[in-house]
Each structure stands twice: as structure tokens, then as C-alpha cells.
Design an enzyme around this catalytic site. Sequence first.
Site, PDB file in Angstrom:
ATOM      1  N   ASP A  10      31.656  36.196  38.516  1.00 17.80           N
ATOM      2  CA  ASP A  10      33.101  36.168  38.346  1.00 17.80           C
ATOM      3  C   ASP A  10      33.478  37.467  37.634  1.00 17.80           C
ATOM      4  O   ASP A  10      32.613  38.159  37.075  1.00 17.80           O
ATOM      5  CB  ASP A  10      33.487  34.948  37.506  1.00 17.80           C
ATOM      6  CG  ASP A  10      34.966  34.898  37.175  1.00 17.80           C
ATOM      7  OD1 ASP A  10      35.785  35.215  38.053  1.00 17.80           O
ATOM      8  OD2 ASP A  10      35.284  34.561  36.029  1.00 17.80           O
ATOM      9  N   ASP A  12      37.024  38.021  35.706  1.00 18.13           N
ATOM     10  CA  ASP A  12      37.832  37.745  34.519  1.00 18.13           C
ATOM     11  C   ASP A  12      37.118  36.776  33.586  1.00 18.13           C
ATOM     12  O   ASP A  12      36.768  35.670  33.987  1.00 18.13           O
ATOM     13  CB  ASP A  12      39.184  37.168  34.927  1.00 18.13           C
ATOM     14  CG  ASP A  12      40.022  38.170  35.701  1.00 18.13           C
ATOM     15  OD1 ASP A  12      40.441  39.167  35.094  1.00 18.13           O
ATOM     16  OD2 ASP A  12      40.239  37.977  36.912  1.00 18.13           O
TER      17      ASP A  12
END
Length: 215
Positions: A10, A12
Site C-alpha cells: 500500500d 498511504d
Amino acid sequence: MLAMRACVFDLDGVLVDSEPVWEEVRRAFVAEHGGAWQPDTQSRLMGMSTAEWAAYLHSLGVRMEPGEIAKGVVERMAARYRDEMPLMPGAVAAVRRLSAQATLGLASSSPRTLIDVVLDAAGLAECFAATVSTEEVARGKPAPDGYLEAARRMGVDPGDCVAVEDSSNGLRSAYAAGMRVIAVPHPRYPPAPDALDLAWQVLPGLDALDADALS
């Protein structure tokens, strides 16, 4: 157990400490344009695609169309990133360390513009075989679409992938895609207990993420 063939990050909250920036920018945008931020707004926004969160902010009373909301918020985020890139501790080293051991991908809820800004600024673009924005798939997290598309672009089965996530919706998304999920919880935005229970491993930070963690 054999080592996984691929690792999907991922962005963020895992590689870039962007959630506080997203919250600050979107809170200000909502307030400036007639909306009302709710107590659960930040947790609901985490993992949404651009179209989804723009529509949600519109539902909070922002007096603009979702497309205009998205454009305005993303422009502010890009400006903040250009001023200072808030990389998570150990992010660059972890990506470079794992890129020598496995095929890397990225599945992010950020728009393509911001993904490219972050990876270019960090000097990590060449480490990833595939990057996916949820703008490029039908549904954002917690749906598995972004992770499934990352696996497809890398040419590997989702079951041969480890995903590295921090948020509740991200953990749910990667798990639903059939990947083994390593949770690296963000101290300010910890995942819900039921989401954390989906994790194969829970690590205290990216410094603990190495080839051994993928096996």
C-alpha cells in the site's frame, strides 16, 4: 513454507505518512466549501477511491460537484508533497531491500498523479513491476480490485503474494484478494481489531520487513 513470489505495498500510511496530510487537507476543504466533517469521516475515507471519497465529501454538504472536489483536493495534496514528502521511517530501505528478493507491486487508493509524485521523489519508481491506483479499477478498498489488478499486472497469482497494509479497509482488501497480509499499523490511525485479525503477521515498523517476513 516457501517464500512468496511477490510483495504488494500500500502507499498511504505504509510508505508515505500521508493520512495526517489527507485529513488536514480534506477537513479544510470541507469547511471552506460549506460541508460538515463527522466524527467517523476520516476512518470512512481511508481506502476509498478518488471517485468514492469525492462523492462522500459532496454528501457532507460541500457545495461543489464530486469531480471539482477531487480536482481541488488532489491539487492541494500535490502542492503539500512538493513542499515536503512525508516518507514513513524505513520506507525507502524496505522497498529497496525487498526488491532484490521478490517482484514488487503497489496497490494504492491515491490517484495516479500522487502515486507518481511520491515514487519519483523517493527514487523508488524503478523498484516496482506494477503500480495500481484505485482510479484504474471498478471499486476501492475494502474491495479486492486493486490488489487483484496488481497481481495480474505482475503476472503472479494473488495467493503467491504478500501484501503490506496499515488500514482497516486495506487489510480487508488484500485479504479478500487472497493474499497473505502483513500489517504495519499506523500509530495515529490503528486498524479495527477485526481487520487486524485478518493479518498473517503484524510488524512494528518497516525496519522489521525483510525477506524472512515473506516466508
